[in-house]
Write a protein that holds these residues in place. Sequence first.
Motif, PDB file in Angstrom:
ATOM      1  N   GLY A   1       0.812  -1.215   0.000  1.00 37.53           N
ATOM      2  CA  GLY A   1       0.000   0.000   0.000  1.00 37.53           C
ATOM      3  C   GLY A   1       0.840   1.258   0.000  1.00 37.53           C
ATOM      4  O   GLY A   1       2.038   1.245   0.265  1.00 37.53           O
ATOM      5  N   GLY A   2       0.174   2.363  -0.301  1.00 35.96           N
ATOM      6  CA  GLY A   2       0.826   3.661  -0.317  1.00 35.96           C
ATOM      7  C   GLY A   2      -0.039   4.689  -1.022  1.00 35.96           C
ATOM      8  O   GLY A   2      -1.235   4.475  -1.263  1.00 35.96           O
ATOM      9  N   VAL A   3       0.577   5.806  -1.384  1.00 37.75           N
ATOM     10  CA  VAL A   3      -0.115   6.908  -2.055  1.00 37.75           C
ATOM     11  C   VAL A   3       0.018   6.743  -3.561  1.00 37.75           C
ATOM     12  O   VAL A   3       1.101   6.413  -4.069  1.00 37.75           O
ATOM     13  N   GLY A   4      -1.069   6.984  -4.299  1.00 37.60           N
ATOM     14  CA  GLY A   4      -1.034   6.908  -5.754  1.00 37.60           C
ATOM     15  C   GLY A   4      -0.604   8.226  -6.379  1.00 37.60           C
ATOM     16  O   GLY A   4      -0.236   9.179  -5.683  1.00 37.60           O
ATOM     17  N   ASN A   5      -0.636   8.283  -7.717  1.00 39.45           N
ATOM     18  CA  ASN A   5      -0.290   9.511  -8.426  1.00 39.45           C
ATOM     19  C   ASN A   5      -1.174  10.672  -7.984  1.00 39.45           C
ATOM     20  O   ASN A   5      -2.392  10.531  -7.852  1.00 39.45           O
TER      21      ASN A   5
ATOM     22  N   GLY B   1       7.702   3.809  -9.171  1.00 42.14           N
ATOM     23  CA  GLY B   1       7.027   2.739  -9.904  1.00 42.14           C
ATOM     24  C   GLY B   1       7.417   1.346  -9.477  1.00 42.14           C
ATOM     25  O   GLY B   1       7.142   0.376 -10.193  1.00 42.14           O
ATOM     26  N   GLU B   2       8.017   1.219  -8.306  1.00 41.53           N
ATOM     27  CA  GLU B   2       8.387  -0.100  -7.794  1.00 41.53           C
ATOM     28  C   GLU B   2       7.840  -0.294  -6.389  1.00 41.53           C
ATOM     29  O   GLU B   2       8.075   0.532  -5.503  1.00 41.53           O
TER      30      GLU B   2
ATOM     31  N   PRO C   1       3.054  -1.854  -8.495  1.00 51.24           N
ATOM     32  CA  PRO C   1       3.281  -0.419  -8.280  1.00 51.24           C
ATOM     33  C   PRO C   1       2.001   0.334  -7.971  1.00 51.24           C
ATOM     34  O   PRO C   1       0.934   0.032  -8.494  1.00 51.24           O
ATOM     35  N   LEU C   2       2.127   1.321  -7.112  1.00 51.69           N
ATOM     36  CA  LEU C   2       1.022   2.204  -6.774  1.00 51.69           C
ATOM     37  C   LEU C   2       1.066   3.469  -7.627  1.00 51.69           C
ATOM     38  O   LEU C   2       0.133   4.275  -7.620  1.00 51.69           O
ATOM     39  N   SER C   3       2.159   3.647  -8.347  1.00 53.65           N
ATOM     40  CA  SER C   3       2.359   4.776  -9.249  1.00 53.65           C
ATOM     41  C   SER C   3       3.106   4.250 -10.472  1.00 53.65           C
ATOM     42  O   SER C   3       3.842   3.276 -10.374  1.00 53.65           O
ATOM     43  N   ASP C   4       2.895   4.890 -11.641  1.00 55.86           N
ATOM     44  CA  ASP C   4       3.626   4.460 -12.831  1.00 55.86           C
ATOM     45  C   ASP C   4       5.027   5.054 -12.889  1.00 55.86           C
ATOM     46  O   ASP C   4       5.794   4.775 -13.815  1.00 55.86           O
ATOM     47  N   GLY C   5       5.375   5.911 -11.919  1.00 51.44           N
ATOM     48  CA  GLY C   5       6.726   6.426 -11.818  1.00 51.44           C
ATOM     49  C   GLY C   5       7.109   7.465 -12.851  1.00 51.44           C
ATOM     50  O   GLY C   5       8.290   7.770 -13.006  1.00 51.44           O
TER      51      GLY C   5
END
Length: 286
Positions: A98-102, A130-131, A151-155
């Motif tokens: 878990g974490g914060v998205g974009n 992105g990892e 990933p929670l973001s595409d980085g």
Amino acid sequence: MKQNKYIILLMLTFCATYLQAQSGWTREAKGFYVQATASYFSSNNYYTTEGRLADQGSTFNSSGLLLYGEYGISNRLTAIVDVPLVRLNSFSTTETVGGVGNIQLAVKYKLLKNFPLSLQVALDIPSNDGENFAKSNSPDDFGQINEINLPLSDGEFNVWTTLAASHGFANGKTYASAFTSINFRTESFSNQLQVGAEVGHLFFDKLYLIGKLKIQEKLSSEINNQSGSFLYGEGTTFTNFGITSMYKLNNHLNLVANYSDYAGFLVERKNIYDGGTFSLGLSFEY
């Protein structure tokens, strides 16, 4: 004036729904709208980059808590913020990460004084590189605990540019909107095109119902980046449809529920897990 007020209220409220459809209206100066939404998705039907359905044998799950807000800088200019405060990803065979998205920051400008036509520019800011690796729940045949990137973001940074138009019908309770968006991506990812439409109606002066349809196509890039998790969205195409309801609890507070799903009748499903997303939230406007 009362009929026009219904239409404007309807449009502004549904700017924050899960399908992220767009409207030609902007918020009134110093007016604001805030919505908190919880969502849930689960599926084991994965469509490959070639559009082939492949049952992975493991179910992908994703849930989150989203905070969305709008503020009217002027009658023609609106500031928008969209923050996935919590995103949780897992497979049925892995732990949950878990974490914060974009984080998305946007401005929307009404191009014409007497017609709801708007241009919106939004910057997607990556929350991480992105990892985000999840460990398997059990060892493989060789006794190893494997890891998979969820990933929670595409980085990478994205810039969405959206042109939207809307129309309120004479009954004062029905509207229609259409929009076109282009997502300019970095890090050698392909750009994306989205086109969508929605129709909404107010029932019993309390309940809003809105139907939505959206497609996404891949636009060519100099380098086709096909590696990495499906959650990066590279080469992802789909037809997305949904229905949203909003019940007015009082003059400022609303209960919002949404269901959306994917189909392949307009655009093929590629590099995506196909399934329904359920969301429930509360909104406050002034």
